[in-house]
Scaffold this active site. Structure first.
Site, PDB file in Angstrom:
ATOM      1  CE  LYS A  13      42.307  36.884  26.877  1.00 40.12           C
ATOM      2  NZ  LYS A  13      42.554  37.562  27.931  1.00 40.12           N
ATOM      3  NE  ARG A  88      42.972  43.527  27.098  1.00 39.24           N
ATOM      4  CZ  ARG A  88      43.277  42.831  28.176  1.00 39.24           C
ATOM      5  NH1 ARG A  88      44.301  42.025  28.190  1.00 39.24           N
ATOM      6  NH2 ARG A  88      42.523  42.916  29.251  1.00 39.24           N
ATOM      7  NE  ARG A 127      38.223  37.290  36.342  1.00 46.98           N
ATOM      8  CZ  ARG A 127      38.598  37.489  35.080  1.00 46.98           C
ATOM      9  NH1 ARG A 127      39.268  36.568  34.432  1.00 46.98           N
ATOM     10  NH2 ARG A 127      38.296  38.592  34.462  1.00 46.98           N
ATOM     11  NE  ARG A 133      40.851  40.645  37.423  1.00 47.13           N
ATOM     12  CZ  ARG A 133      41.205  40.373  36.171  1.00 47.13           C
ATOM     13  NH1 ARG A 133      41.680  39.189  35.866  1.00 47.13           N
ATOM     14  NH2 ARG A 133      41.094  41.286  35.236  1.00 47.13           N
ATOM     15  NE  ARG A 144      38.312  43.690  32.434  1.00 47.58           N
ATOM     16  CZ  ARG A 144      38.134  42.640  33.228  1.00 47.58           C
ATOM     17  NH1 ARG A 144      37.436  42.759  34.335  1.00 47.58           N
ATOM     18  NH2 ARG A 144      38.655  41.487  32.922  1.00 47.58           N
TER      19      ARG A 144
END
Ligand code: AMP
Length: 191
Positions: A13, A88, A127, A133, A144
């Site tokens: 996304k 969300r 990632r 992150r 998540r």
């Protein structure tokens, strides 16, 4: 064009939104990026949000609505926007409907980027290595994904009910996915 991009964490996304913002010349509004900027800046909101984000939970709807209202009211969102990471859950989706009605900026389309779960977990692990992150640890990622399934996935139905939803396959190269999205947007613009 006023676009909501939907998809699981790691669906691509954010990557697609970053390309679309150049192609369409409308701002890319990522609530995750807005929150990470607040964390970096050390604001009160950032301090509150960091702990929640690091657990993989959702920041409160009130905080998010304030953040998104301020951002969508900025002049650069007058010509359209790409929303990434908001709404969300169903109550955020309803709040966004009300807000956009009040701002007289109705959505044109919601695009769901579909990917299978294994692909998503691989992408997030990559990632985590590349960007470091702090919410990409294995435990947080699992949470998540769970939050996504329970709270965010129903948002797809919200937009389907409103006749605004299009699904795009998120597998293949970044360019391939971008071309699928652009084809959908061209078809939408032609209607
Ligand atoms: P993202 O970059 O979109 O994956 O967002 C990173 C984290 O920021 C999420 O796991 C949440 O903790 C928080 N977050 C981002 N957008 C929202 C939202 N719309 N509502 C609640 N929390 C959010």
């Amino acid at each position: 064009m006023r676009i909501v991009l939907l998809g699981a964490p790691g669906s691509g996304k954010g990557t697609q939104a970053a390309i679309l913002t150049e192609q369409l010349e409308v701002p890319h509004i990522s609530t995750g990026m807005l929150l990470r900027a607040a964390v970096e800046a050390g604001t009160e909101l950032g301090k509150q949000a960091k702990a929640v984000m690091d657990r993989g939970e959702l920041v409160s709807d009130d905080i998010m609505l304030g953040l998104i209202e301020e951002r969508l009211s900025a002049p650069d969102a007058d010509g359209g926007f790409i929303l990434d990471g908001y709404p969300r859950n169903l109550s955020q989706a309803a709040a966004l409907d009300t807000l956009l009605e009040r701002l007289d900026k109705p959505l044109d389309i919601a695009i769901q980027i579909d990917v299978n779960a294994e692909l998503v977990i691989g992408r997030i692990a990559k990632r985590a290595r590349e960007e470091g992150r702090s919410d990409d640890s294995e435990e947080t990622v699992r949470r998540r994904m769970q939050v996504y399934e329970e709270r965010t996935a129903p948002v797809v139905g919200h937009y389907a009910d409103k006749g605004l939803l299009t699904r795009v396959l998120g597998e293949g190269s970044i360019e391939e996915v971008n071309q699928r999205i652009m084809a959908v947007l061209r078809a939408e613009a032609a209607t």
